[in-house]
Design a protein around this motif. Structure first.
Motif, mmCIF file in Angstrom:
data_model
loop_
_atom_site.group_PDB
_atom_site.id
_atom_site.type_symbol
_atom_site.label_atom_id
_atom_site.label_comp_id
_atom_site.label_asym_id
_atom_site.label_seq_id
_atom_site.Cartn_x
_atom_site.Cartn_y
_atom_site.Cartn_z
ATOM 1 N N PHE A 1 42.759 10.425 32.451
ATOM 2 C CA PHE A 1 41.234 10.922 31.618
ATOM 3 C C PHE A 1 40.437 9.679 31.544
ATOM 4 O O PHE A 1 39.000 9.691 31.621
ATOM 5 C CB PHE A 1 41.573 11.218 30.169
ATOM 6 C CG PHE A 1 41.947 12.873 30.308
ATOM 7 C CD1 PHE A 1 40.849 13.697 30.263
ATOM 8 C CD2 PHE A 1 43.222 13.213 29.921
ATOM 9 C CE1 PHE A 1 41.193 15.266 30.372
ATOM 10 C CE2 PHE A 1 43.356 14.587 29.890
ATOM 11 C CZ PHE A 1 42.341 15.505 30.203
ATOM 12 N N TYR A 2 40.939 8.330 31.406
ATOM 13 C CA TYR A 2 40.229 7.153 31.445
ATOM 14 C C TYR A 2 39.695 7.195 32.821
ATOM 15 O O TYR A 2 38.283 6.855 32.819
ATOM 16 C CB TYR A 2 41.082 6.164 31.087
ATOM 17 C CG TYR A 2 40.415 4.593 31.540
ATOM 18 C CD1 TYR A 2 39.829 4.050 30.313
ATOM 19 C CD2 TYR A 2 40.734 4.009 32.525
ATOM 20 C CE1 TYR A 2 39.042 2.769 30.567
ATOM 21 C CE2 TYR A 2 40.290 2.804 32.809
ATOM 22 C CZ TYR A 2 39.061 2.212 31.967
ATOM 23 O OH TYR A 2 38.555 1.060 32.221
ATOM 24 N N LEU A 3 40.031 7.322 33.862
ATOM 25 C CA LEU A 3 39.533 7.259 35.186
ATOM 26 C C LEU A 3 38.473 7.986 35.329
ATOM 27 O O LEU A 3 37.391 7.827 35.750
ATOM 28 C CB LEU A 3 40.631 6.895 36.140
ATOM 29 C CG LEU A 3 41.776 6.250 36.238
ATOM 30 C CD1 LEU A 3 42.824 6.595 37.387
ATOM 31 C CD2 LEU A 3 41.221 4.987 36.522
ATOM 32 N N PHE A 4 38.744 9.242 34.941
ATOM 33 C CA PHE A 4 37.873 10.450 34.970
ATOM 34 C C PHE A 4 36.496 10.379 34.101
ATOM 35 O O PHE A 4 35.441 10.557 34.578
ATOM 36 C CB PHE A 4 38.533 11.867 34.758
ATOM 37 C CG PHE A 4 37.677 12.998 34.555
ATOM 38 C CD1 PHE A 4 36.958 13.344 35.701
ATOM 39 C CD2 PHE A 4 37.499 13.618 33.475
ATOM 40 C CE1 PHE A 4 36.403 14.676 35.466
ATOM 41 C CE2 PHE A 4 36.618 14.841 33.260
ATOM 42 C CZ PHE A 4 35.986 15.157 34.355
ATOM 43 N N LEU A 5 36.710 9.986 33.000
ATOM 44 C CA LEU A 5 35.668 10.123 31.873
ATOM 45 C C LEU A 5 34.727 8.686 32.538
ATOM 46 O O LEU A 5 33.509 8.915 32.228
ATOM 47 C CB LEU A 5 36.088 9.570 30.667
ATOM 48 C CG LEU A 5 36.824 11.062 30.009
ATOM 49 C CD1 LEU A 5 37.038 10.739 28.600
ATOM 50 C CD2 LEU A 5 35.590 12.243 30.019
ATOM 51 N N GLN B 1 36.363 7.868 23.787
ATOM 52 C CA GLN B 1 36.706 8.419 24.764
ATOM 53 C C GLN B 1 38.197 8.978 24.529
ATOM 54 O O GLN B 1 38.588 10.082 25.188
ATOM 55 C CB GLN B 1 36.696 7.520 25.986
ATOM 56 C CG GLN B 1 35.375 7.424 26.526
ATOM 57 C CD GLN B 1 35.327 7.128 28.318
ATOM 58 O OE1 GLN B 1 36.174 6.184 28.510
ATOM 59 N NE2 GLN B 1 34.085 6.978 28.719
ATOM 60 N N PHE B 2 39.006 8.316 23.765
ATOM 61 C CA PHE B 2 40.339 8.900 23.339
ATOM 62 C C PHE B 2 40.115 10.283 22.820
ATOM 63 O O PHE B 2 40.945 11.140 23.227
ATOM 64 C CB PHE B 2 40.892 7.789 22.410
ATOM 65 C CG PHE B 2 42.031 8.494 21.771
ATOM 66 C CD1 PHE B 2 43.268 8.437 22.522
ATOM 67 C CD2 PHE B 2 42.241 8.813 20.479
ATOM 68 C CE1 PHE B 2 44.331 8.925 22.144
ATOM 69 C CE2 PHE B 2 43.076 9.267 19.953
ATOM 70 C CZ PHE B 2 44.433 9.372 20.670
ATOM 71 N N LYS B 3 38.986 10.300 21.886
ATOM 72 C CA LYS B 3 39.026 11.638 21.387
ATOM 73 C C LYS B 3 38.442 12.719 22.332
ATOM 74 O O LYS B 3 39.089 13.969 22.294
ATOM 75 C CB LYS B 3 37.898 11.552 19.969
ATOM 76 C CG LYS B 3 38.535 10.791 19.042
ATOM 77 C CD LYS B 3 37.784 10.619 17.826
ATOM 78 C CE LYS B 3 37.904 9.584 16.771
ATOM 79 N NZ LYS B 3 36.834 9.346 15.897
#
Length: 662
Positions: free
Chosen positions: A212-216, A450-452
């Motif tokens: 998700f980190y890479l994606f966002l 971004q975590f949320k």
């Protein structure tokens, strides 16, 4: 007619005569150019030579009718000219072949996170361990605190810590074993009390949150407009995150409840993970108590186990469990922090090494080898710090305490607050243009937001899969961030694959590695270790292929998640545009679209699904160690370390500990 008039008329006449002569010359030249040319004579021998050359080329490039028909049914690919500086990106595009089926949109929405992550229950702070041996000094001293000064050989911490206990002597029965979320009834009951639909733990969530980190962030290591740092390894970006999502009938009273566990079909009990448990107890227990409780002895007196203390937090429909390693009431927030032990390079890069006798040392601040800089940058590149950041945020901790060692001795200790980890992974070029008070808080705001967003998007995916599958169906989930070809710029998508499984199949997958006995306790040679792991990989690939059958292939679903737009304040940006907030209080909304990629039900499509199963859940699932130059360099540095130890032996006979003078 006056004299002046006569002069003008003569000049005009002269000019007109010159123009007419010029036109006549031009007509003559044109007629010569367009005149028919006489035929060129060519001797018959030359003509016959040309005819022979043409016929030889026809025979060379002649094809059969079967080949012509094959080309008609399978047209040749179209090629596009590319510049020399974009070969790497073109290679990445070629690996991800586009699906012949058009994705069908199933849902879309907007996410604006303005609610907070909450604690589900009160912490039992009196039961959380604390650092001993004066190691708490590192909590309030930025940077690495050397265990022993390499120049004077004076100890900055008690010499008792110099000799790390052997794993063979550690009593693992004295500590709580890891309890998977699906086997933790307390976690399921906490989810029911909080009315949450999904529950999981940090170890089961961090790999998915990495994608998700890479994606966002539309992460691309070749582009530095968005990120100046870090440079993440390719294996971290390519390896998918896989979990099992199991329906829990015992907790599904008011609404269906699901546990999320990491996929353990590829796991392996390593010496490093075992030493992690040993060293955590070693650093948080007084010397005599450690010897009585955690060292194996001949007495058969039953010892009381050290029970783990957990933090339970909730966000959206998730209940999240995090083990609490340490506590200090002087730290901000709830005073808790994570304790991590980081082994030096040779052990991390050699999965077949089972001894604790290492001479490789870390005694420099900077450098490619034998330095804290190398260990620190490796933690960034391999995703170690990214995992720690997620774990600390899930557990609502203040930061992480890091102990550098080589399995036989410690080299230094470092405390990294969560703000420092946020700064590593959210350090954008636009941040430098902001005032100091805004730029300092911006990375943490982005990381928390971004975590949320990741939790919300993960929840959307899970609910859509549950809706598409039969009621009360458990499933495996693979999530991988990819950049697929799309016009001039690659499209940033999150690829999702959901495969239905039964509870019995989940149990088989969890127990799958046990049959191959690759644990460090087996004391395998390098050849035997790779032989067993290779057999494990082949058998697991065959097992994963057989999970998809003609009867279940219609229940296998593939999805694509896209970010359509990002809104900062009142300005809206397209999804591919990487943007960054300008302050920690600026509203940040993302628009997303989730699509399902349909597939046919033919025999060829079944084989395609089986191959995708192997790609997502099997290969490559373990790293095969170092070869070549780096392996030779590490061995050379171990020999240098042995010589250095011999030179220091005289200085180390007298153990001098640093004592502050008044």
């Amino acid at each position: 007619m006056t004299v002046s008039q006569r002069v003008i008329s003569l000049r005009c006449y002269s000019l007109s005569s010159r123009i007419s002569e010029t036109f006549k010359k031009l007509e003559a030249n044109l007629s010569e150019e367009h005149a028919p040319q006489p035929p060129t004579k060519v001797n018959k021998g030359y003509r016959q030579e040309l005819r022979n050359q043409v016929m030889s080329k026809k025979e060379k490039w002649a094809v059969s009718k079967d080949e012509v028909n094959a080309k008609k049914t399978k047209p040749a690919p179209k090629f596009k000219r590319i510049s020399s500086n974009s070969t790497k990106r073109s290679a990445r595009r070629a690996k991800a072949a586009p699906s012949p089926w058009k994705a069908l949109e199933v849902c879309r929405g907007s996410i604006l996170v303005n609610d907070e992550q909450e604690s589900a229950q009160k912490l039992e702070k009196q039961n959380i361990p604390e650092l001993h041996h004066r190691l708490d000094r590192a909590l309030f001293s930025p940077g690495v605190q050397w265990y022993q000064d390499p120049r004077t050989r004076i100890y900055n911490f008690p010499p008792y810590l110099k000799t790390i206990p052997k794993v063979e002597t550690f009593n693992f029965n004295a500590i709580d074993s890891f309890q998977a979320p699906g086997k933790d009834p307390s976690l399921g009951e906490a989810a029911v009390r909080a009315k949450k639909q999904f529950y999981s733990s940090t170890s089961s969530m961090t790999q998915t949150l990495t994608h998700f980190y890479l994606f966002l962030n539309n992460y691309d290591p070749e582009l530095e407009q968005r990120f100046e740092f870090p440079r993440l390894s390719k294996s971290l970006q390519k390896r998918p995150a896989t979990v099992t999502v199991q329906y829990r009938p015992e907790f599904s009273k008011e609404k269906p409840v699901y546990s999320i566990d990491s996929d353990k079909s590829t796991s392996m009990t390593s010496l490093l993970s075992a030493m992690g448990h040993c060293l955590e107890a070693f650093l948080t227990t007084p010397p005599q108590e450690f010897a009585d409780k955690f060292i194996v002895n001949d007495t058969e007196m039953p010892m009381e186990k050290e029970h783990s203390v957990y933090n339970y937090s909730t966000y959206s429909e998730f209940m999240m469990r995090s083990q609490l390693d340490c506590y200090d009431d002087r730290l901000p927030g709830n005073g808790t922090f994570d304790l991590k032990t980081r082994v030096a390079v040779p052990y991390r890069y050699n999965p077949t090494r089972h001894d604790q006798d290492s001479a490789y040392q870390v005694f420099k601040t900077e450098g490619d080898f034998e330095s804290f800089q190398r260990e620190y940058t490796d933690l960034i590149r391999t995703g170690g710090f990214l995992k720690y950041m997620f774990q600390a945020r899930i557990g609502q901790m203040d930061g992480i305490f890091l102990a550098y060692h080589n399995l036989s001795q410690f080299f230094g200790f470092q405390y990294l607050p969560l703000e420092v980890l946020d700064e590593i992974f959210y350090n954008g070029s636009a941040q430098k243009r902001l005032p100091a008070n805004e730029s300092e808080s911006l990375p943490s705001y982005m990381a928390q937001t971004q975590f949320k967003q990741s939790i919300k998007l993960w929840e959307t995916i899970l609910k859509q899969v549950i809706e598409d599958l039969p009621p009360k169906q458990s499933f495996r989930l693979s999530i991988r961030r990819q950049r697929v070809p799309h016009g001039k710029k690659p499209k940033n998508v999150l690829k999702i694959m959901a495969v239905p499984v039964t509870p019995e199949q989940i149990t088989e997958l969890n127990h799958f590695p046990r049959a191959y006995k690759t644990s460090y306790r087996e004391k395998l040679s390098k050849e035997e270790f790779y032989l067993r792991r290779g057999q494990h990989e082949r058998d697991l690939a065959e097992y994963n292929r057989n999970l998809v059958t003609p009867a279940t292939m219609s229940q296998v679903h593939n999805y694509e998640l896209e970010i359509l737009a990002s809104t900062l304040g009142e300005r809206k940006y397209p999804g591919w545009f990487s943007v960054m907030p300008q302050s920690g209080d600026q509203p940040w909304t993302i628009d997303y679209k989730l699509s399902r990629v349909p597939h046919a039900t033919t025999a060829d499509d079944l084989e395609s699904l089986k191959s995708q199963m192997v790609a997502e859940f099997t290969t490559p699932f373990f790293w095969r160690g170092l070869v070549g130059k780096m392996d030779a360099e590490l061995k050379a540095f171990e020999l240098i370390g042995k010589q250095r130890e011999a030179a220091w032996r005289d200085k180390d006979r007298e153990e001098i500990e640093y004592v502050p003078r008044e």
